[in-house]
Design a protein around this motif. Structure first.
Motif, short mmCIF file in Angstrom:
data_model
loop_
_atom_site.label_atom_id
_atom_site.label_comp_id
_atom_site.label_asym_id
_atom_site.label_seq_id
_atom_site.Cartn_x
_atom_site.Cartn_y
_atom_site.Cartn_z
N MET A 121 0.84 -1.19 0.00
CA MET A 121 0.00 0.00 0.00
C MET A 121 0.88 1.24 0.00
O MET A 121 2.02 1.22 0.48
CB MET A 121 -0.92 0.04 1.24
CG MET A 121 -1.93 -1.06 1.36
SD MET A 121 -3.02 -0.83 2.79
CE MET A 121 -4.13 0.43 2.18
N THR A 122 0.33 2.32 -0.53
CA THR A 122 0.95 3.63 -0.39
C THR A 122 0.24 4.39 0.73
O THR A 122 -0.84 3.98 1.19
CB THR A 122 0.85 4.42 -1.70
OG1 THR A 122 -0.55 4.68 -1.97
CG2 THR A 122 1.46 3.63 -2.87
N LEU A 123 0.84 5.48 1.16
CA LEU A 123 0.18 6.29 2.19
C LEU A 123 -1.15 6.83 1.68
O LEU A 123 -2.13 6.93 2.44
CB LEU A 123 1.09 7.45 2.60
CG LEU A 123 2.30 7.07 3.47
CD1 LEU A 123 3.19 8.29 3.69
CD2 LEU A 123 1.85 6.49 4.80
N TYR A 124 -1.19 7.15 0.39
CA TYR A 124 -2.43 7.67 -0.20
C TYR A 124 -3.53 6.61 -0.19
O TYR A 124 -4.67 6.89 0.20
CB TYR A 124 -2.17 8.15 -1.62
CG TYR A 124 -3.39 8.67 -2.34
CD1 TYR A 124 -4.07 9.79 -1.88
CD2 TYR A 124 -3.86 8.03 -3.49
CE1 TYR A 124 -5.19 10.27 -2.54
CE2 TYR A 124 -4.98 8.50 -4.16
CZ TYR A 124 -5.64 9.62 -3.67
OH TYR A 124 -6.76 10.09 -4.33
N SER A 125 -3.20 5.39 -0.62
CA SER A 125 -4.20 4.33 -0.62
C SER A 125 -4.63 3.96 0.80
O SER A 125 -5.78 3.62 1.05
CB SER A 125 -3.68 3.09 -1.37
OG SER A 125 -2.55 2.55 -0.72
#
Length: 358
Positions: A121-125
């Motif tokens: 995961m990314t921080l945005y997701s």
């Protein structure tokens, strides 16, 4: 007037809508257990395939994702009990968010941090998932159900306003609103197929929630059901399961066919409850009380198992899958205790209604 009949010394529930509210916790408990067992099929765990007599039970468990339809239909019904008494939208949404987001954060935040550190995961997701928007705009993630239920709660005041705008005609307006939502879904599928693929698991389930909203007043007023309705429901369940097994339904149709089974099964589960015995009912109520937390934690445990964090993932291993189910229960109970501790730190507010809405 509601009546009761007696069978072998036990009172049988009258054929009325209010059995759904009377046994709502037990029905929630049955539906979450059905869903959890169904998830075994996603790990190639197939129940009773070598047992001639029990293979039909195994097939029934294979349609356990229909338990979501049961949950949504009953949730739509129970929200009427709260909103009809106090139609202030902001307090209603606040109570709903206090029910959803604390267990969501306690359950998912540690899991998402792990997924972020592993590069999944990314921080945005992660942010989109925590505010329950990710499923609507990108490929489905593990908390899709939270995204769905939050959307249903946000739109409930609108559904209520349309359905109960006038004293008469609520059933007609419920059916119209359900059909309208289905048309919108088909339009999205045809005009924006990629977007539809992201939200399919959510948007195709909104109609049964709307039907539950329309059934709220019938349940609240304890309206009786005519005898023929039980025959109709039995036929509906038979058509649903036979049609699914025979591949009658395709695409969106297969999802909407769950309505044929989900609504009658909600009643059948309610009828079954009084005959389960005191101890089984207590267990079902326990699972019903923590059904939301259990759904969150169970999905997390399933993903951790498939990623090899709990123990080596082995598709089809019944023992390991049963261990995943067993681990999910104390995990969900722990989440519910943490949430309760957090709520005790807040000023007490009227919560009797909050319980009824579940």
């Amino acid at each position: 007037m509601q009546t009761n009949t007696t069978v072998q010394g036990k009172k049988r529930p009258a054929l009325s809508w209010d059995i759904l509210s009377r046994y709502r916790d037990e029905i929630y408990g049955i539906s979450i257990l059905w869903i959890m067992l169904f998830h075994g099929y996603l790990c190639e765990v197939y129940y009773f395939v070598d047992r001639p007599v029990l293979k039909y039970l195994g097939k029934f468990l294979g349609y356990g994702n229909m338990g979501v339809e049961v949950f949504l239909f009953l949730s739509g019904i129970c929200l009427y009990f709260s909103f009809s008494k106090n139609q202030e939208i902001i307090p209603f949404i606040r109570r709903r968010f206090r029910r959803i987001f604390p267990p969501l954060l306690v359950s998912y935040l540690p899991f998402f941090i792990l997924q972020y550190r592993k590069g999944y995961m990314t921080l945005y997701s992660m942010f989109l998932s925590l505010i329950t928007l990710r499923t609507w705009i990108s490929p489905s993630d593990t908390n899709w159900f939270a995204s769905l239920i939050v959307a249903c709660y946000l739109f409930y005041p609108y559904y209520y306003g349309v359905i109960y705008e006038k004293e008469k005609g609520s059933i007609r307006r419920t059916l119209f609103l359900t059909l309208f939502m289905a048309v919108i879904t088909f339009m999205i599928k045809n005009e924006a197929p990629e977007l539809f693929d992201h939200m399919e698991i959510n948007i195709t389930r909104i109609p049964i929630f709307i039907l539950g909203c329309g059934a709220g007043k019938l349940t609240y007023e304890k309206k009786e059901l005519p005898a023929w309705s039980w025959f109709l429901m039995a036929v509906s369940v038979a058509v649903c399961f036979y049609g699914l097994n025979a591949d009658w339904f395709e695409g969106i149709g297969s999802r909407y066919s769950y309505i044929l089974g989900g609504i009658p099964l909600t009643f059948f589960f309610a009828l079954l409850v009084p005959y389960t015995g005191r101890y089984i009912r207590a267990v079902l109520r326990f699972f019903g009380h923590i059904s939301l937390e259990l759904y969150f934690v169970h999905l997390i445990m399933k993903n951790l198992y498939q990623q090899g964090y709990l123990f080596p993932y082995e598709p089809g291993n019944v023992g390991r899958w049963m261990a995943v189910l067993a681990i999910s229960v104390p995990g969900a109970y722990l989440v519910s205790l943490i949430v309760k501790m957090f709520r005790r730190m807040k000023p007490k507010q009227a919560s009797s209604i909050d319980n009824k809405e579940r």
